[in-house]
Design a protein around this motif. Sequence first.
Motif, PDB file in Angstrom:
ATOM      1  N   CYS A 146       0.857  -1.182   0.000  1.00 54.25           N
ATOM      2  CA  CYS A 146       0.000   0.000   0.000  1.00 54.25           C
ATOM      3  C   CYS A 146       0.896   1.235   0.000  1.00 54.25           C
ATOM      4  O   CYS A 146       1.810   1.342   0.809  1.00 54.25           O
ATOM      5  CB  CYS A 146      -0.904   0.015   1.228  1.00 54.25           C
ATOM      6  SG  CYS A 146      -1.779   1.577   1.430  1.00 54.25           S
ATOM      7  N   CYS A 187       0.098   3.295   3.597  1.00 56.87           N
ATOM      8  CA  CYS A 187       0.499   2.823   4.932  1.00 56.87           C
ATOM      9  C   CYS A 187       1.573   1.739   4.865  1.00 56.87           C
ATOM     10  O   CYS A 187       2.010   1.237   5.903  1.00 56.87           O
ATOM     11  CB  CYS A 187      -0.719   2.316   5.709  1.00 56.87           C
ATOM     12  SG  CYS A 187      -1.422   0.802   5.046  1.00 56.87           S
ATOM     13  N   CYS A 223      -6.890  -0.895   0.084  1.00 59.38           N
ATOM     14  CA  CYS A 223      -6.107  -1.383   1.213  1.00 59.38           C
ATOM     15  C   CYS A 223      -7.056  -1.646   2.382  1.00 59.38           C
ATOM     16  O   CYS A 223      -7.803  -0.762   2.786  1.00 59.38           O
ATOM     17  CB  CYS A 223      -5.060  -0.342   1.605  1.00 59.38           C
ATOM     18  SG  CYS A 223      -4.253  -0.719   3.159  1.00 59.38           S
ATOM     19  N   CYS A 239      -6.023   0.880   5.558  1.00 54.42           N
ATOM     20  CA  CYS A 239      -6.243   2.325   5.590  1.00 54.42           C
ATOM     21  C   CYS A 239      -7.302   2.795   4.591  1.00 54.42           C
ATOM     22  O   CYS A 239      -7.707   3.957   4.629  1.00 54.42           O
ATOM     23  CB  CYS A 239      -4.937   3.080   5.365  1.00 54.42           C
ATOM     24  SG  CYS A 239      -4.352   3.004   3.663  1.00 54.42           S
TER      25      CYS A 239
HETATM   26 ZN    ZN Z   1      -2.954   1.171   3.401  1.00 56.21          ZN
END
Ligand code: ZN
Length: 245
Positions: free
Chosen positions: A8, A11, A22, A25
């Motif tokens: 990702c 994050c 994701c 997040c």
């Molecule tokens: Zn993420």
Amino acid sequence: MDHHKMECKNCNKVLEQSFDYCPYCGQIANLGRLNFKQLLKDLWKAFSDADKGLLILIKQLIARPGHVARDYIFGKRKKYFNPFSFLAIMVAITLFFILQFENIGLNYAQITTGDGELLRFSFKYFNLLILLMCPIYGIVIWLLFWGNQINFVENLVLSAYLSGQTMVYYIIALIFFIIFPSSINILGTIIGILISLWYIMAILQFYRTKSFWSILKSLSVIIIAQLISQGLLLSTFSIYSKFTL
Ligand SMILES: [Zn+2]
């Protein structure tokens, strides 16, 4: 990291190749670089998105302002546009309209009342005045409806939605004034009354009450908030005049 995994970009957690978003997040998994086309696409999405766009919010705020604010504070944070972003965007859009309209409005005020200075001042600091109205309404509603288990910041959410939506009504009113400049007084009165009734409806929805006492308190909110803002406008104007004239 093997070829079926990716990272990702927000994050840095490892994601399955098949993921669209994701799971940690919520960011889109295969996000491209920013470019002008992407920017326009994002702006258009923020404006027109059928679930949480600006347009659908404005439409919902017409008839259900109190319910929208209530939904938001009780957990539907992803469903609705953030109230403070909404207010900031609407102030910017309205300021743009005001600046277009400024000269027509000022000429008209000087012809009819001979007092363009206060109006010029109001135009110049319009965005500040509107941004002040939000906390003023927040405080007054919070105090008059004290003891209803809704805290100050939650009242601010309501007043941010109301102030933002009021900008929409101002823009519509401005367009009317430009088309029918001679109707400015009667139209101003009608719009003032309609917006006041809409505020009362919003507060009653927000506090889930229809009692006579609550209607009276909502009406008092409007009168007190208007008195405070007029007082602030006139006193800052007199200080401003002392320094500039
Ligand atoms: Zn993420």
